[in-house]
Design a protein around this motif. Sequence first.
Motif, PDB file in Angstrom:
ATOM      1  N   LYS A 101      29.725  45.276 -15.794  1.00 22.24           N
ATOM      2  CA  LYS A 101      30.911  45.444 -14.960  1.00 22.24           C
ATOM      3  C   LYS A 101      31.110  44.217 -14.091  1.00 22.24           C
ATOM      4  N   SER A 102      32.294  44.092 -13.513  1.00 25.13           N
ATOM      5  CA  SER A 102      32.533  43.010 -12.572  1.00 25.13           C
ATOM      6  C   SER A 102      31.825  43.277 -11.248  1.00 25.13           C
ATOM      7  N   SER A 143      38.944  49.610  -7.604  1.00 29.05           N
ATOM      8  CA  SER A 143      39.506  50.102  -8.865  1.00 29.05           C
ATOM      9  C   SER A 143      41.030  50.157  -8.792  1.00 29.05           C
ATOM     10  N   GLY A 184      42.561  46.909  -9.783  1.00 26.30           N
ATOM     11  CA  GLY A 184      42.344  46.444 -11.140  1.00 26.30           C
ATOM     12  C   GLY A 184      41.017  45.761 -11.372  1.00 26.30           C
ATOM     13  N   ILE A 185      40.074  45.907 -10.448  1.00 24.03           N
ATOM     14  CA  ILE A 185      38.754  45.277 -10.575  1.00 24.03           C
ATOM     15  C   ILE A 185      37.804  46.257 -11.266  1.00 24.03           C
ATOM     16  N   ASP A 186      37.173  45.800 -12.325  1.00 23.22           N
ATOM     17  CA  ASP A 186      36.284  46.640 -13.136  1.00 23.22           C
ATOM     18  C   ASP A 186      35.026  46.987 -12.335  1.00 23.22           C
ATOM     19  N   THR A 187      34.909  48.219 -11.885  1.00 23.09           N
ATOM     20  CA  THR A 187      33.908  48.597 -10.894  1.00 23.09           C
ATOM     21  C   THR A 187      33.147  49.842 -11.320  1.00 23.09           C
ATOM     22  N   VAL A 188      31.855  49.850 -11.000  1.00 22.41           N
ATOM     23  CA  VAL A 188      31.013  51.034 -11.186  1.00 22.41           C
ATOM     24  C   VAL A 188      30.345  51.341  -9.850  1.00 22.41           C
ATOM     25  N   GLY A 216      40.061  54.086 -12.891  1.00 23.97           N
ATOM     26  CA  GLY A 216      39.145  53.235 -13.633  1.00 23.97           C
ATOM     27  C   GLY A 216      37.738  53.136 -13.102  1.00 23.97           C
ATOM     28  N   LEU A 217      37.461  53.695 -11.923  1.00 24.76           N
ATOM     29  CA  LEU A 217      36.109  53.631 -11.375  1.00 24.76           C
ATOM     30  C   LEU A 217      35.166  54.505 -12.194  1.00 24.76           C
ATOM     31  N   GLU A 218      33.986  53.978 -12.500  1.00 21.00           N
ATOM     32  CA  GLU A 218      32.928  54.776 -13.113  1.00 21.00           C
ATOM     33  C   GLU A 218      31.927  55.163 -12.030  1.00 21.00           C
TER      34      GLU A 218
END
Length: 405
Positions: free
Chosen positions: A29-30, A48, A51-55, A198-200
């Motif tokens: 992830k980013s 998220s 648009g930032i790929d986040t977990v 989009g948040l995991e």
Amino acid sequence: MSLHFGSLFWPNSYREPVNYPELSGRLSKSVVVIGGGVSGIICGFELSSSGIDTVLIEQQRIGTGSTSANTGLLQYSNDKMLSELIRTIGETDAALFYRACKHASEKLCDIAESLPRGTEFKRRSSLYYASSPRDKATLRKEYNTLVKHGFAADWWEEEQIAEHFSFRRSAAIVTRGDAEVNPYLFVHAMAEEAVKRGLEIYEGTKMLRVEPNGDGYTIFTSAGRIEAEHVVYAVGYTPEAAGGRWPKTKLHRSYAIVTDPLPSLAEWHERFLLWETARPYLYLRTTNDNRIIIGGLDENLRQPVSSKQELRAHSMRLLAELRRLFPAYSPEIRYEWNATFGESADGLPWIGEDPDRPGQHYCLGYGGNGTIYSCLAAEIIRDRILGIPNAVAPIVKPDRAVAAE
């Protein structure tokens, strides 16, 4: 280390929250956010949404740490008054910081109103009263400072306070645009919405260590690992979990009680949020089912009490204070707890990138405005990741000059 002791009120309001899986295997992830309390969830929501790929990983369950002991006040005024903060960091930065807190409060209010799941959110005004007559001059200075810098505030003399409440105080400031919320419902509702964006989220996933891996970091967890460019430490009142040498935190403990529902709160004008000039201070709010929450009696000890007898002694002191303010009420204690909280020597949170560890960010909203600070942190960290200047970031940066008192 336990962060609270006693019977917590908020978890009873959402007995079957959404469960998230444990992380197993590898993930790339980013950004990885460590911590699933109010700070981590607000940060994950903001990243998220941008648009930032986040977990996000949480070692237990979402909202079970300090969030469960949060009393749910959203106020832009700080533990350190604007007039005091000016003496510490200068007028320009202090006013900028207060305006940023006001913006964060308004943003959180907008988010709470937009969430599909109810969070018991209500917009409120706040009454900040002089604890004793000798505090009146200081309070008046604060009022003048707020008005000078464009904050909407009213000045109430003793008679006006007595017209609206059952107690008398020599003076008070009324501020607008604050709010109350159920922090447990709020965190879960934000988490559910952030997942849609989009948040995991992974629960039962403990961070074991973070190691550099060239362009980023490898985060080793209890059952897997994550490769990420950025690491955000939203670890609440366990600052040692964030590592680094910059945050110089002062950890204390505080007490709170929640009463049984009362038949009426007619003597409580517009359900104002109440707090006072004394330090440590008492604070009070109501709930949507006519309960009263009162907290305070802060002590310079990190570990919460460990016996019901010791907790009850403090709870009875809070109940006595409540009855002094509202003698017509007959409140009874239903919930009571003691919890760890943190602050800094200058009254500001620890937010931003660690200068010793590029790509690792602190999201430590220490102070009485922790939820407000968490919103500030989310925006500052988002802007840093996206390469956007943020005017507030230098004020709260981890390596600012501050004494470790």
